[in-house]
Motif scaffolding. Structure first.
Motif, PDB file in Angstrom:
ATOM      1  N   HIS A  46       0.808  -1.220   0.000  1.00 16.94           N
ATOM      2  CA  HIS A  46       0.000   0.000   0.000  1.00 16.94           C
ATOM      3  C   HIS A  46       0.842   1.271   0.000  1.00 16.94           C
ATOM      4  CE1 HIS A  46      -3.066  -2.970   1.074  1.00 16.94           C
ATOM      5  NE2 HIS A  46      -3.920  -2.121   0.528  1.00 16.94           N
ATOM      6  N   GLY A  47       2.125   1.152  -0.306  1.00 18.51           N
ATOM      7  CA  GLY A  47       2.939   2.351  -0.478  1.00 18.51           C
ATOM      8  C   GLY A  47       3.634   2.848   0.772  1.00 18.51           C
ATOM      9  N   GLY A  48       3.571   2.087   1.869  1.00 17.56           N
ATOM     10  CA  GLY A  48       4.246   2.501   3.098  1.00 17.56           C
ATOM     11  C   GLY A  48       5.707   2.102   3.100  1.00 17.56           C
ATOM     12  N   LEU A  49       6.398   2.576   4.127  1.00 20.42           N
ATOM     13  CA  LEU A  49       7.824   2.286   4.278  1.00 20.42           C
ATOM     14  C   LEU A  49       7.997   1.245   5.384  1.00 20.42           C
ATOM     15  CD1 LEU A  49      10.851   3.114   3.749  1.00 20.42           C
ATOM     16  CD2 LEU A  49      10.502   4.896   5.491  1.00 20.42           C
ATOM     17  N   VAL A  50       8.835   0.248   5.141  1.00 19.39           N
ATOM     18  CA  VAL A  50       9.148  -0.747   6.162  1.00 19.39           C
ATOM     19  C   VAL A  50      10.617  -0.607   6.546  1.00 19.39           C
ATOM     20  CG1 VAL A  50       9.411  -3.213   6.646  1.00 19.39           C
ATOM     21  CG2 VAL A  50       7.379  -2.377   5.409  1.00 19.39           C
ATOM     22  N   LEU A  51      10.882  -0.462   7.822  1.00 15.78           N
ATOM     23  CA  LEU A  51      12.258  -0.364   8.302  1.00 15.78           C
ATOM     24  C   LEU A  51      12.597  -1.572   9.161  1.00 15.78           C
ATOM     25  CD1 LEU A  51      12.424   3.393   9.439  1.00 15.78           C
ATOM     26  CD2 LEU A  51      13.038   2.418   7.202  1.00 15.78           C
ATOM     27  N   LYS A  52      13.649  -2.311   8.732  1.00 18.70           N
ATOM     28  CA  LYS A  52      14.223  -3.363   9.573  1.00 18.70           C
ATOM     29  C   LYS A  52      15.366  -2.730  10.335  1.00 18.70           C
ATOM     30  CE  LYS A  52      13.928  -7.131   6.289  1.00 18.70           C
ATOM     31  NZ  LYS A  52      14.512  -8.440   5.912  1.00 18.70           N
ATOM     32  N   VAL A  53      15.336  -2.792  11.642  1.00 18.97           N
ATOM     33  CA  VAL A  53      16.326  -2.029  12.406  1.00 18.97           C
ATOM     34  C   VAL A  53      16.950  -2.878  13.506  1.00 18.97           C
ATOM     35  CG1 VAL A  53      15.030   0.103  11.965  1.00 18.97           C
ATOM     36  CG2 VAL A  53      14.676  -1.148  14.105  1.00 18.97           C
ATOM     37  N   SER A  54      18.040  -2.372  14.048  1.00 20.99           N
ATOM     38  CA  SER A  54      18.675  -3.011  15.196  1.00 20.99           C
ATOM     39  C   SER A  54      17.918  -2.601  16.461  1.00 20.99           C
ATOM     40  CB  SER A  54      20.133  -2.554  15.294  1.00 20.99           C
ATOM     41  OG  SER A  54      20.158  -1.158  15.537  1.00 20.99           O
ATOM     42  N   GLU A  55      18.154  -3.354  17.539  1.00 16.20           N
ATOM     43  CA  GLU A  55      17.494  -2.981  18.797  1.00 16.20           C
ATOM     44  C   GLU A  55      17.993  -1.637  19.319  1.00 16.20           C
ATOM     45  OE1 GLU A  55      16.707  -6.376  21.626  1.00 16.20           O
ATOM     46  OE2 GLU A  55      17.570  -7.453  19.907  1.00 16.20           O
ATOM     47  N   ALA A  56      19.263  -1.313  19.038  1.00 18.77           N
ATOM     48  CA  ALA A  56      19.786  -0.008  19.459  1.00 18.77           C
ATOM     49  C   ALA A  56      19.013   1.123  18.773  1.00 18.77           C
ATOM     50  CB  ALA A  56      21.284   0.087  19.142  1.00 18.77           C
ATOM     51  N   VAL A  57      18.676   0.908  17.505  1.00 13.23           N
ATOM     52  CA  VAL A  57      17.892   1.911  16.778  1.00 13.23           C
ATOM     53  C   VAL A  57      16.491   2.033  17.380  1.00 13.23           C
ATOM     54  CG1 VAL A  57      16.740   2.360  14.565  1.00 13.23           C
ATOM     55  CG2 VAL A  57      19.184   1.830  14.616  1.00 13.23           C
ATOM     56  N   LEU A  58      15.887   0.900  17.715  1.00 10.95           N
ATOM     57  CA  LEU A  58      14.556   0.944  18.346  1.00 10.95           C
ATOM     58  C   LEU A  58      14.607   1.689  19.680  1.00 10.95           C
ATOM     59  CD1 LEU A  58      12.954  -2.549  17.655  1.00 10.95           C
ATOM     60  CD2 LEU A  58      11.913  -0.319  17.190  1.00 10.95           C
TER      61      LEU A  58
END
Ligand SMILES: [Co+2]
Ligand SMILES: [Co+2]
Lengths: 278, 278
Positions: free
Chosen positions: A85-97
């Motif tokens: 649907h045009g959204g952005l998905v970010l896979k991140v590290s736990e430090a980033v979270l």
């Protein structure tokens, strides 16, 4: 409504491990009200809650998850839906979270959503059960809890009157336990509320410490408008004067008053007493 | 009971402006549970609340106030009373108050009190209206709010079962709005609770999501023991099995559950429905 937030083309999946990535700062900034106002966005935490919001068609802008939960079936299914649907998905590290959420031990999933509120003139009393008008509410935990209770009793919406805490702040959203996505929210200045109130066709009831009528003695005629004052001082006199009925919840002990989320819940379960069954 | 905490001799008045004064560190340490446990003390904030506690005879050890409110009539009267009963009065700077309380914009008055709880075998069901047993409650705001509601409905006490949040922590005490000084508190291990429960002569009622009985359909016979499970998982099966009645509060919307302080309040107002009048 679809979970669409882009112009109809598929979205992107990115991996972010640098704390210096501007996307990290943008999401972190949403913990401040001014940035939520400037962007019209807010953050909700937790997989169940975020997935449920997307399922319900709430517009999501960014779906963030820890890399280590990528394999989780609901995570990958939700991510695919967001991208479609045009959204952005970010896979991140736990430090980033941790940095994004300003929390130790953050949830493994967060969503950045568009704020949605209902204009005052779009409130339709005809199909309503009960709307809850909250004047000047200050505590985010109370507001979130009231939204959760409103959802539980099948209320039609919550109307914020005057200067109130932001319902889209982290603590308020967390306290709703997901009901932020289910209960319509409206906002009005005190002046706009006063002008609008005569259009309400059912019982307008407020609680007041100086009231003498028992809250259980009123025949509540739907649509009910339940009007609650703020934590410090309750309903001011000019607003109390707008109510058809002013009622009191009895107290037996030495407490001066009830917590606002508690008194609102006790009122809501009374207003809807004949309508709710197990 | 008098406000006595010393050996019958008058107490002292001291002025403290140095952040390095050991008394500052001692009081600041009470924000941590281990120091509250080691000393048996806790902190309550706010003039009205502290004066009210002393008036009610709760043992105070130290009465702290900002120098700038020394002239306030209730402050000087309360200080005189504390000294007469052997307590310590500290006149301090606002910087000292900030350090003691770990807060910006602290209250101008705080009190250091002795913790008081009731042993399980001192609970007297004969004269009781309702006791509220809380198993494993985790959130200090919920616990404080439940104590405040318990006070408001004229409950006889709150019994903490198993591992729970500390009722004498800052956030819990704050949420009680003073009811920490009015509602008897008891503690029991799960094993001790199980052994004690058969001695309860009235209705023992618990809420349970899988229950089928409406909470309004039960004839509550005082003394009532209202048993509530924790925020995450509700009552475990073995404890649910100790109840005479398991009931459900109806819900109409998409919320999965109510906030624990809300469900406890809705239950309490139902249990005491015939007893409370405005
Ligand atoms: Co939901
Ligand atoms: Co009091």
């Amino acid at each position: 409504m679809s979970a669409q937030s882009g112009p109809g083309r598929p979205g992107l999946v990115k991996t972010v491990t640098s704390l210096a990535n501007p996307l990290v700062k943008d999401i972190r900034a949403l913990s401040q009200r001014k940035h939520r106002q400037a962007t019209g966005l807010f953050v909700a935490e937790g997989l169940k809650l975020v997935a449920d919001a997307i399922e319900a068609g709430w517009p999501i802008k960014t779906f963030v998850h820890a890399e280590k939960v990528s394999h989780h079936e609901l995570v990958s299914r939700t991510a695919a839906r967001v991208v479609a649907h045009g959204g952005l998905v970010l896979k991140v590290s736990e430090a980033v979270l941790e940095k994004m959420t300003r929390r130790d031990n953050p949830q493994m999933v967060i969503g950045v959503f568009e704020q949605k509120t209902v204009p005052l003139d779009a409130i339709d009393p005809a199909g309503a059960t009960v709307w809850i008008a909250l004047e000047g509410i200050k505590d985010p935990g109370n507001l979130g809890t009231i939204l959760r209770t409103a959802d539980a009793v099948g209320a039609s919406g919550v109307l914020l009157v005057g200067d109130t805490v932001d319902p889209f702040g982290t603590e308020a959203v967390r306290a709703t336990m997901g009901s932020i996505f289910h209960v319509p929210l409206a906002r009005a200045s005190i002046e706009a509320f006063k002008a609008w109130r005569p259009s309400w066709p059912g019982t307008v009831v407020g609680t007041h410490l100086s009231a003498t009528e028992d809250y259980r003695a009123v025949p509540y005629e739907e649509p009910v408008l339940l009007f609650m004052g703020n934590e410090q001082s309750g309903l001011p006199e000019d607003l109390a004067g707008l109510c058809d009925r002013l009622v009191k919840i009895p107290m037996a002990g030495k407490a001066d008053s009830l917590n606002l989320a508690v008194s609102t819940a006790v009122m809501l379960y009374e207003v809807r007493r004949g309508k709710l069954t197990v």
